[in-house]
Design a protein around this motif. Structure first.
Motif, PDB file in Angstrom:
ATOM      1  N   GLU A 115       0.914  -1.136   0.070  1.00  0.00           N
ATOM      2  CA  GLU A 115       0.210   0.074   0.121  1.00  0.00           C
ATOM      3  C   GLU A 115       0.806   1.180   0.059  1.00  0.00           C
ATOM      4  O   GLU A 115       1.896   1.095   0.627  1.00  0.00           O
ATOM      5  N   LEU A 116       0.565   2.350  -0.694  1.00  0.00           N
ATOM      6  CA  LEU A 116       1.137   3.763  -0.727  1.00  0.00           C
ATOM      7  C   LEU A 116       0.243   4.542  -0.573  1.00  0.00           C
ATOM      8  O   LEU A 116      -0.766   4.650  -1.520  1.00  0.00           O
ATOM      9  N   ASP A 117       0.171   5.502   0.349  1.00  0.00           N
ATOM     10  CA  ASP A 117      -0.494   6.661   0.414  1.00  0.00           C
ATOM     11  C   ASP A 117       0.350   7.885   0.742  1.00  0.00           C
ATOM     12  O   ASP A 117       0.745   8.352   1.660  1.00  0.00           O
ATOM     13  N   GLY A 118       0.563   8.697  -0.286  1.00  0.00           N
ATOM     14  CA  GLY A 118       1.448  10.035  -0.278  1.00  0.00           C
ATOM     15  C   GLY A 118       2.926   9.361   0.072  1.00  0.00           C
ATOM     16  O   GLY A 118       3.403   8.463  -0.855  1.00  0.00           O
ATOM     17  N   ASP A 119       3.401   9.536   1.139  1.00  0.00           N
ATOM     18  CA  ASP A 119       4.856   9.065   1.290  1.00  0.00           C
ATOM     19  C   ASP A 119       4.759   8.049   2.339  1.00  0.00           C
ATOM     20  O   ASP A 119       5.593   7.415   3.145  1.00  0.00           O
ATOM     21  N   ARG A 120       3.422   7.587   3.058  1.00  0.00           N
ATOM     22  CA  ARG A 120       3.295   6.467   3.952  1.00  0.00           C
ATOM     23  C   ARG A 120       3.168   5.108   2.906  1.00  0.00           C
ATOM     24  O   ARG A 120       2.615   5.078   2.141  1.00  0.00           O
ATOM     25  N   ALA A 121       3.947   4.319   3.524  1.00  0.00           N
ATOM     26  CA  ALA A 121       4.014   2.939   2.788  1.00  0.00           C
ATOM     27  C   ALA A 121       3.954   1.822   3.685  1.00  0.00           C
ATOM     28  O   ALA A 121       4.185   1.876   4.791  1.00  0.00           O
ATOM     29  N   ARG A 122       3.357   0.609   3.316  1.00  0.00           N
ATOM     30  CA  ARG A 122       2.970  -0.663   3.843  1.00  0.00           C
ATOM     31  C   ARG A 122       3.796  -1.597   3.061  1.00  0.00           C
ATOM     32  O   ARG A 122       3.425  -1.730   1.740  1.00  0.00           O
ATOM     33  N   LEU A 123       4.731  -2.352   3.599  1.00  0.00           N
ATOM     34  CA  LEU A 123       5.113  -3.496   3.089  1.00  0.00           C
ATOM     35  C   LEU A 123       5.325  -4.934   3.813  1.00  0.00           C
ATOM     36  O   LEU A 123       5.028  -4.970   4.770  1.00  0.00           O
ATOM     37  N   ARG A 124       5.309  -5.986   2.914  1.00  0.00           N
ATOM     38  CA  ARG A 124       5.387  -7.233   3.401  1.00  0.00           C
ATOM     39  C   ARG A 124       6.959  -7.558   3.295  1.00  0.00           C
ATOM     40  O   ARG A 124       7.494  -7.547   2.061  1.00  0.00           O
TER      41      ARG A 124
ATOM     42  N   VAL B 284       7.392 -13.547   7.789  1.00  0.00           N
ATOM     43  CA  VAL B 284       7.122 -12.596   6.980  1.00  0.00           C
ATOM     44  C   VAL B 284       6.752 -11.486   7.930  1.00  0.00           C
ATOM     45  O   VAL B 284       5.968 -11.671   8.806  1.00  0.00           O
ATOM     46  N   TYR B 285       7.031 -10.238   7.689  1.00  0.00           N
ATOM     47  CA  TYR B 285       7.036  -9.021   8.355  1.00  0.00           C
ATOM     48  C   TYR B 285       6.141  -7.865   7.827  1.00  0.00           C
ATOM     49  O   TYR B 285       6.210  -7.881   6.526  1.00  0.00           O
ATOM     50  N   GLU B 286       5.213  -7.075   8.588  1.00  0.00           N
ATOM     51  CA  GLU B 286       4.489  -6.205   7.857  1.00  0.00           C
ATOM     52  C   GLU B 286       5.308  -4.983   8.539  1.00  0.00           C
ATOM     53  O   GLU B 286       5.203  -4.736   9.607  1.00  0.00           O
ATOM     54  N   LEU B 287       5.711  -4.111   7.519  1.00  0.00           N
ATOM     55  CA  LEU B 287       6.607  -3.017   7.876  1.00  0.00           C
ATOM     56  C   LEU B 287       5.688  -1.558   7.611  1.00  0.00           C
ATOM     57  O   LEU B 287       5.028  -1.779   6.349  1.00  0.00           O
ATOM     58  N   GLU B 288       5.311  -0.787   8.371  1.00  0.00           N
ATOM     59  CA  GLU B 288       4.515   0.388   7.914  1.00  0.00           C
ATOM     60  C   GLU B 288       5.819   1.604   8.442  1.00  0.00           C
ATOM     61  O   GLU B 288       6.419   1.584   9.240  1.00  0.00           O
TER      62      GLU B 288
END
Length: 99
Positions: free
Chosen positions: A17-26, A71-75
């Motif tokens: 997910e990407l919202d402006g400069d905010r990102a969510r990654l696996r 697997v980790y979720e990074l925000e």
């Protein structure tokens, strides 16, 4: 997981997910909140830097076997990302191949 990034200290990540400069990654690598992680896009080699806000282990779904690697979720927040880099990342999230 379809990796989009390769971390410079090992591991890979998929941009979810990407919202402006905010990102969510696996990610296959964890990072502590406040850490700055660096990597590069597999498609173009573009450098990506993220300041981590949250990191949590994603448990396997009930009834599924444990994955070979955790697997980790990074925000976090993108650091020094130009408009062009954000556009390239948005294409990855949308499932398109960057041009």
């Amino acid at each position: 997981m379809t990796p989009h990034l390769t971390w410079s200290r090992g591991g890979e990540a998929e941009l979810v997910e990407l919202d402006g400069d905010r990102a969510r990654l696996r990610s296959t690598a964890s990072a502590a909140p406040g850490a700055r992680v660096e990597g590069s896009l597999r498609s173009s080699g573009t450098a990506i830097r993220v300041k981590v806000a949250r990191c949590r282990l994603i448990p396997p779904a009930p009834g599924e076997p444990a994955p070979a690697e955790r697997v980790y979720e990074l925000e976090g927040r993108l650091i020094d990302a130009t408009r062009e880099v954000r556009a390239e990342l948005a294409q990855l999230v949308a499932g398109e191949r960057p041009s």
